[in-house]
Design a protein around this motif. Structure first.
Motif, mmCIF file in Angstrom:
data_model
loop_
_atom_site.group_PDB
_atom_site.id
_atom_site.type_symbol
_atom_site.label_atom_id
_atom_site.label_comp_id
_atom_site.label_asym_id
_atom_site.label_seq_id
_atom_site.Cartn_x
_atom_site.Cartn_y
_atom_site.Cartn_z
ATOM 1 N N LEU A 1 0.838 -1.202 0.000
ATOM 2 C CA LEU A 1 0.000 0.000 0.000
ATOM 3 C C LEU A 1 0.870 1.248 0.000
ATOM 4 C CD1 LEU A 1 -2.715 1.452 0.265
ATOM 5 C CD2 LEU A 1 -2.575 1.087 2.743
ATOM 6 N N LEU A 2 1.925 1.225 0.793
ATOM 7 C CA LEU A 2 2.823 2.373 0.862
ATOM 8 C C LEU A 2 3.528 2.610 -0.467
ATOM 9 C CD1 LEU A 2 3.809 4.463 2.917
ATOM 10 C CD2 LEU A 2 5.698 2.926 3.457
ATOM 11 N N VAL B 1 3.283 6.124 -2.487
ATOM 12 C CA VAL B 1 4.498 6.928 -2.658
ATOM 13 C C VAL B 1 4.915 6.976 -4.124
ATOM 14 C CG1 VAL B 1 6.949 7.121 -2.083
ATOM 15 C CG2 VAL B 1 5.296 6.548 -0.306
ATOM 16 N N PHE B 2 4.860 5.823 -4.815
ATOM 17 C CA PHE B 2 5.262 5.804 -6.225
ATOM 18 C C PHE B 2 4.303 6.626 -7.079
ATOM 19 C CE2 PHE B 2 7.414 1.385 -5.631
ATOM 20 C CZ PHE B 2 8.327 1.978 -4.776
ATOM 21 N N ARG C 1 1.930 5.175 7.191
ATOM 22 C CA ARG C 1 3.046 5.143 8.138
ATOM 23 C C ARG C 1 3.497 6.579 8.380
ATOM 24 N NH1 ARG C 1 5.828 0.640 9.829
ATOM 25 N NH2 ARG C 1 7.435 2.043 10.591
ATOM 26 N N PRO C 2 3.503 7.042 9.624
ATOM 27 C CA PRO C 2 3.906 8.429 9.892
ATOM 28 C C PRO C 2 5.331 8.746 9.455
ATOM 29 C CG PRO C 2 2.801 7.492 11.799
ATOM 30 C CD PRO C 2 3.029 6.369 10.837
ATOM 31 N N ASP C 3 6.208 7.734 9.441
ATOM 32 C CA ASP C 3 7.597 8.022 9.084
ATOM 33 C C ASP C 3 7.779 8.290 7.589
ATOM 34 O OD1 ASP C 3 7.134 5.335 8.489
ATOM 35 O OD2 ASP C 3 8.329 4.628 10.180
ATOM 36 N N THR C 4 6.710 8.156 6.801
ATOM 37 C CA THR C 4 6.819 8.542 5.389
ATOM 38 C C THR C 4 6.874 10.057 5.232
ATOM 39 O OG1 THR C 4 4.416 8.447 5.129
ATOM 40 C CG2 THR C 4 5.660 6.490 4.523
#
Length: 542
Positions: free
Chosen positions: A156-157, A161-162, A192-195
């Motif tokens: 999912l991330l 992001v992509f 994810r908060p770190d993104t």
């Protein structure tokens, strides 16, 4: 070209879907009740527990009426809740695994579009083979496939992001408000908060494209404001619902250790990853040097930031490089772009071959495609080298046996214990999910008290060459076992603490449904009538 491009991408998609189907089947098993059960990684099962409670009216919690955010993947958990509402527990797990296939295919499409845009803006002629390689880049890295198909948020991330990278590069230099970019980045933050690290790089790329143009600063401010609104809304929700601006998992991992200690531990953890990624990384750096634009630099920056963040948080607990695997496809896109750019410089290949006008077959394009395929393939072979037996199913997926044990244990406890019983666990996903009982998290992901303790840096938790096991180095078994008195305990020693003496006098090992479990001798919450008479306590009367 478009038909050939989609035909090649379609072949890659079908091939991946077949392999993924085999993976899902291979990770399933027949439990003691005769039902085929599907497996997710235990952290994903923690999210499934939250999702199940949410979809059945108990709130977004691990234990009913206990508001602790023991998950980091809010959006993925909300997505899981759709399936836990619609299906029973074991089929919801299967639905999440199948969803992982869709996420990776969507990520492949976004990667393909991003790669094509970078090629175009770098003055390099593309082609169907290069497009297919971009598409396949999101499908053929085993750690990324593993984490996604085992229910983690990686796929999912990647998709979000992509897609954000594609849109950012495609609209580079346009002074026009594009809500899609901040929305995609906001959804990635929810995942994810770190993104936030990736979002900062992508927004910086956007800024550099318009900063010298009229209205550029105002445009960036508008898009940044929308992103900030999404991030702010999520943060306000966390504060209002859980009483904290960050998940409990951040407190667990990042507090109590100095930055220097975390960095030292993180460097040890990422070293094996960088060793197998040395060739792709070198090729990626070479690509940036050849292309010389901020688009290629963005791709390299995203990969390097994932490594840097892994170092910052002190490494990881699992050898399959969960956080860093997400950005590997972006690096492989750079490998292809660098190869194509090398042949495109000043058209030297065309001159060497003496390509004649009007030829239907273009030797330069064919050679570029062939060399790019060979380089890309070799780079992925290097990256996947340690996972070959897992890819071919000659060796079971990592940690699968624990998923099976936890599933059977949770099912056995569901029938052995009364609803008021509690389970004390170190693997906080499968057992609580399948038992449905209130749980006690020995390692603190879902326990604020444990998460706030000082980590154990004694060396008792050394693994993978690291000084400690981040996220698993805070515990207080005296508190978890003696004060909270769980009806069932998964283990009685961890790190420097050994509770075997207390365990022997208070817990009994019993066999139920073919599963051995440790239950509290004095507890009326055990259905002792289901236990072999020789294991029953003396006070119990049938």
């Amino acid at each position: 070209m478009s038909i050939v491009r989609w035909a090649l991408a379609g072949l890659a998609a079908v091939g991946f879907a077949v392999w993924a189907g085999a993976f899902i089947y291979k990770t399933s098993f027949i439990s003691f009740d005769g039902v085929r059960r599907y497996c997710l990684f235990d952290d994903a099962m923690i999210s499934m527990r939250y999702a199940w409670n949410l979809s059945h009216g108990y709130g977004l919690v691990w234990n009913v009426a206990e508001r602790v955010e023991g998950i980091t993947n809010l959006l993925m958990t909300l997505y899981m809740s759709v399936w836990t509402l619609a299906l029973d527990k074991h089929l919801a797990v299967l639905a999440v695994q199948i969803s992982g296939v869709a996420f990776l295919l969507a990520a492949g499409y976004a990667t393909m579009r991003a790669g094509e845009v970078v090629l175009d803006k770098s003055g390099v002629k593309g082609g169907p083979v290069l497009s297919a390689l971009f598409f396949a880049s999101a499908l053929v890295y085993y750690p990324l496939d593993y984490w996604t198909l085992m229910g983690m948020e990686n796929g999912l991330l990647c998709m979000l992001v992509f897609a954000a990278v594609w849109r950012a590069i495609a609209m580079s230099g346009e002074v026009r408000f594009h809500p899609a970019l901040p929305v995609l980045l906001g959804l990635a933050f929810m995942t994810r908060p770190d993104t936030a690290v990736f979002a900062a790089l992508i927004m910086l790329h956007r800024l550099l494209g318009v900063v010298r143009k009229k209205g550029g600063i105002k445009l960036i401010a508008s898009e940044a404001a929308l992103l900030a609104a999404i991030v702010g809304a999520v943060t306000v929700f966390r504060l209002a619902y859980y009483g904290s601006m960050v998940p409990n998992t951040f407190t667990l991992r990042l507090t109590g250790s100095t930055l220097g200690f975390r960095v030292d531990n993180g460097i040890i953890f990422v070293k094996p990853f960088l060793e197998v990624m040395a060739l792709p990384l070198a090729l990626g750096i070479g690509a940036v040097a050849l292309v010389r634009n901020r688009h290629a630099a963005l791709l390299l920056g995203l990969f390097l930031s994932s490594v840097g963040y892994q170092v910052y948080v002190g490494g990881g607990a699992w050898t399959c490089w969960r956080l860093m695997s997400t950005m590997v496809p972006i690096l492989m896109v750079l490998v292809v772009i660098g190869t194509a750019k090398m042949f495109a410089i000043r058209g030297w290949l065309d001159r060497v071959l003496g390509a004649a006008r009007g030829w239907r077959f273009q030797p330069a394009g064919a050679i570029v495609a062939t060399v790019a395929f060979c380089v890309w393939s070799y780079a992925y072979l290097e990256a996947n080298d340690r996972f070959v037996e897992n890819i071919t199913f000659d060796k079971p997926p990592l940690y699968l046996k624990y998923s099976k044990i936890n599933t059977d244990t949770g099912l056995a406890l569901k029938s052995l214990l009364h609803p008021n019983a509690t389970v004390g666990v170190t693997w906080a996903g499968g057992i609580p999910y399948y038992s449905g009982l209130r749980a006690i998290d020995f390692l603190g992901k879902n326990d604020r008290y444990i998460a706030g303790l000082k980590p154990d840096h004694s060396g008792k938790l050394k693994m993978f060459g690291m000084k400690t096991l981040p996220g698993h180095d805070k515990y207080d078994l005296r508190y978890s076992m003696i004060k909270l008195k769980p009806t069932y305990v998964q283990m009685f020693r961890w790190g420097r603490q050994n509770m075997s003496k207390y365990f022997r006098t208070h817990y009994r090992r019993v066999r139920h449904k073919g599963v051995w479990v440790f239950v509290l001798m004095e507890s009326p919450d055990v259905r002792w009538e289901l236990v072999n008479p020789r294991y029953r306590p003396k006070w119990w009367k049938e």
